[in-house]
Write a protein that holds these residues in place. Sequence first.
Motif, PDB file in Angstrom:
ATOM      1  N   LEU A 132       0.982  -1.217   0.118  1.00  0.00           N
ATOM      2  CA  LEU A 132      -0.051  -0.044  -0.112  1.00  0.00           C
ATOM      3  C   LEU A 132       0.954   1.207  -0.072  1.00  0.00           C
ATOM      4  O   LEU A 132       0.426   2.117  -0.588  1.00  0.00           O
ATOM      5  N   CYS A 133       2.042   1.344   0.808  1.00  0.00           N
ATOM      6  CA  CYS A 133       2.907   2.466   0.740  1.00  0.00           C
ATOM      7  C   CYS A 133       3.034   2.675  -0.699  1.00  0.00           C
ATOM      8  O   CYS A 133       3.277   3.782  -1.192  1.00  0.00           O
ATOM      9  N   ARG A 134       3.541   1.517  -1.435  1.00  0.00           N
ATOM     10  CA  ARG A 134       4.203   1.701  -2.615  1.00  0.00           C
ATOM     11  C   ARG A 134       3.095   2.168  -3.933  1.00  0.00           C
ATOM     12  O   ARG A 134       3.391   3.046  -4.579  1.00  0.00           O
ATOM     13  N   TYR A 135       2.145   1.550  -3.884  1.00  0.00           N
ATOM     14  CA  TYR A 135       1.124   1.507  -4.862  1.00  0.00           C
ATOM     15  C   TYR A 135      -0.078   2.422  -4.570  1.00  0.00           C
ATOM     16  O   TYR A 135      -0.768   2.615  -5.533  1.00  0.00           O
ATOM     17  N   PHE A 136      -0.268   2.726  -3.185  1.00  0.00           N
ATOM     18  CA  PHE A 136      -1.341   3.633  -2.941  1.00  0.00           C
ATOM     19  C   PHE A 136      -0.995   5.088  -2.656  1.00  0.00           C
ATOM     20  O   PHE A 136      -1.332   6.160  -3.188  1.00  0.00           O
ATOM     21  N   TYR A 137       0.055   5.070  -1.700  1.00  0.00           N
ATOM     22  CA  TYR A 137       0.559   6.248  -1.397  1.00  0.00           C
ATOM     23  C   TYR A 137       1.647   6.737  -2.390  1.00  0.00           C
ATOM     24  O   TYR A 137       2.294   7.847  -2.241  1.00  0.00           O
ATOM     25  N   LEU A 138       2.335   5.804  -3.306  1.00  0.00           N
ATOM     26  CA  LEU A 138       3.156   6.145  -4.056  1.00  0.00           C
ATOM     27  C   LEU A 138       4.764   6.530  -3.288  1.00  0.00           C
ATOM     28  O   LEU A 138       5.417   7.347  -3.935  1.00  0.00           O
ATOM     29  N   ASP A 139       5.003   5.912  -2.012  1.00  0.00           N
ATOM     30  CA  ASP A 139       6.159   6.334  -1.643  1.00  0.00           C
ATOM     31  C   ASP A 139       7.176   5.551  -2.577  1.00  0.00           C
ATOM     32  O   ASP A 139       7.107   4.491  -3.134  1.00  0.00           O
ATOM     33  N   SER A 140       8.384   6.113  -2.338  1.00  0.00           N
ATOM     34  CA  SER A 140       9.635   5.702  -2.907  1.00  0.00           C
ATOM     35  C   SER A 140       9.998   4.583  -2.199  1.00  0.00           C
ATOM     36  O   SER A 140       9.740   4.363  -1.056  1.00  0.00           O
ATOM     37  N   ASN A 141      10.983   3.476  -2.894  1.00  0.00           N
ATOM     38  CA  ASN A 141      11.451   2.205  -2.311  1.00  0.00           C
ATOM     39  C   ASN A 141      12.308   2.795  -1.053  1.00  0.00           C
ATOM     40  O   ASN A 141      12.295   2.174   0.325  1.00  0.00           O
TER      41      ASN A 141
END
Length: 184
Positions: free
Chosen positions: A140-149
């Motif tokens: 969710l952090c990556r694909y909903f909030y679009l946080d970087s790795n």
Amino acid sequence: MEDNAILDLYFSRSEQAISETAEKYGGYCYCIAYNILENHEDAEESVSDTYLSCWNYIPPKRPNLFSAFLAKLTRHLSIDRWRSRSAAKRGGGALELALEELTDMTDGQSTEDRVLRREQLRALNRAMDALNETERSIFLCRYFYLDSNAEIADHFQCTEGRVKTMLSRTRAKLRLALAKEGLL
């Protein structure tokens, strides 16, 4: 101020609702918008649009989880702004990269595929429920909030390599779950 009190202000049509929302969730919404748009001014405009949309949706809606409601509004408005901004020229931003990573999980959408898409979403939700909390949170952090790795690695106190590996394995699990249900 508590979320229910803020929602009561919306229902009484008090303009204080927007200032209370901005005070409590302004940074949260801005972070979501900025991760998508990568531009300060556009992110601020998206957050302002979020407050306007919130004002227009409440009432009659009364969200169960106000923070998630705001996140969804901010995300959708920011993606719409990103699409209109990048219609003429395609950049290599975070949104494009995240969407590219997920492209092999969907076959494209035509109007006749709406029922299939709904079934895919239901299956995806079931598969997400089967993930452990860390996998689900990182996804969710990556694909909903679009946080970087790098941001995710910092938040979960691990290496970027571990985040990339977890995301790859999670995408594979989700792809397999959709394939088992004949939806991919």
